[in-house]
Design an enzyme around this catalytic site. Structure first.
Site, mmCIF file in Angstrom:
data_model
loop_
_atom_site.group_PDB
_atom_site.id
_atom_site.type_symbol
_atom_site.label_atom_id
_atom_site.label_comp_id
_atom_site.label_asym_id
_atom_site.label_seq_id
_atom_site.Cartn_x
_atom_site.Cartn_y
_atom_site.Cartn_z
ATOM 1 N N ASP A 115 -8.010 2.227 2.409
ATOM 2 C CA ASP A 115 -8.143 3.832 2.347
ATOM 3 C C ASP A 115 -6.648 4.264 3.025
ATOM 4 O OD1 ASP A 115 -10.844 4.038 1.697
ATOM 5 O OD2 ASP A 115 -11.205 3.079 3.535
ATOM 6 N N ASP B 167 -3.894 -2.787 3.070
ATOM 7 C CA ASP B 167 -5.152 -2.078 3.353
ATOM 8 C C ASP B 167 -5.604 -1.233 2.362
ATOM 9 O OD1 ASP B 167 -7.166 -0.721 5.199
ATOM 10 O OD2 ASP B 167 -5.612 1.219 5.191
#
Length: 261
Positions: free
Chosen positions: A10, A8
């Site tokens: 953020d 991922d």
């Protein structure tokens, strides 16, 4: 066996939410004269919504539309949100380029280990692609960033916790679910990975530390570095045995491989 490490963006590559996205959202609201400013608590609640445009769209109650003088028709509102989001992305990527959002511990190290071992590398994120690429290049360097498959933004219609972004990533990489490991930081991300059938390791941040991570292979406070304080293992439900910092062998163990090479 070909193996992939999928990140991922953020909260995983960098601690972007509190120090990047939140001020970028608020600066955008100010520039457009919108009657809203999100504090840290409100933004924490907005993180349950996948995607920046979707978070902005959550503002569009009848009362807000009237107070902000926005168009009444859905097409006009969508155009306004798209303009806000473009500007927010510009502000955010400038912050990343200025070095305001350093990479989280262990990211560059584990990426180099994975690349050296022949693992495929990918990022799967609901954030805008320009934002994701900016964070990735800052976290691992522009040369290594070119080795990543990046899938971000609106490449899928359903955002996390739906599995679509991870299913698409596997398709692009040409891999089965049992040939990849995901690193996530949130319950929504974990749910998306598990729904796609992919093993998931979680590195929490300040916004997600209290979320439910049932089903994660293991949960740590960061990937860590050899020359810093040891990581804290918050949960471990698999065969990996993380020590002072997370290694590629720990990630390989999640797949049932003790030797990543």
């Amino acid at each position: 066996m070909v193996t992939a490490l999928i990140f991922d963006c953020d909260g995983v590559l960098a601690d972007t939410e509190r120090h990047g996205h939140l001020p970028a959202f608020n600066q955008t609201f100010a520039e457009f004269g919108l009657p809203v400013r999100w504090d840290e608590q409100e933004y924490g609640r907005k993180l349950a919504i996948g995607g920046g445009k979707e978070r902005m769209s959550s503002l569009l109650t009848p009362e807000f539309v009237a107070a902000a003088g926005l168009p009444q028709d859905p097409a006009g509102q969508a155009e306004a949100v798209a303009a806000w989001h473009r500007r927010k992305t510009e502000i955010y990527t400038a912050m990343v380029g200025a070095g305001d959002l350093p990479a989280r511990p262990g990211i560059a190290r584990i990426v180099e280990e994975a690349h050296a071992a022949g693992w495929l590398l990918a990022v799967a994120s609901t954030s805008a692609e320009a934002s994701v690429r900016a964070v990735l290049e800052h976290a691992v360097g522009p040369d290594r960033a070119r080795d990543f498959t990046v899938l971000a933004g609106d490449v899928v219609s359903r955002k996390k916790p739906a599995p679509d972004i991870y299913q698409l990533t596997l398709d692009r990489l040409g891999l089965a679910p049992n040939e990849a490991v995901v690193i996530e930081d949130s319950h929504n991300g974990l749910a998306a990975a598990l729904a796609a059938g992919i093993a998931c390791v979680v590195t929490v941040n300040g916004y997600t530390a209290d979320e439910d991570f049932t089903g994660a292979a293991f949960v740590v406070d960061s990937l860590g570095e050899p020359d810093t304080d040891p990581v804290t293992v918050l949960a471990n439900n698999g065969p990996a045995l993380p020590g002072a910092y997370v290694t590629l062998s720990d990630l390989a163990a999640v797949l049932g491989e003790r030797d990543p090479r």
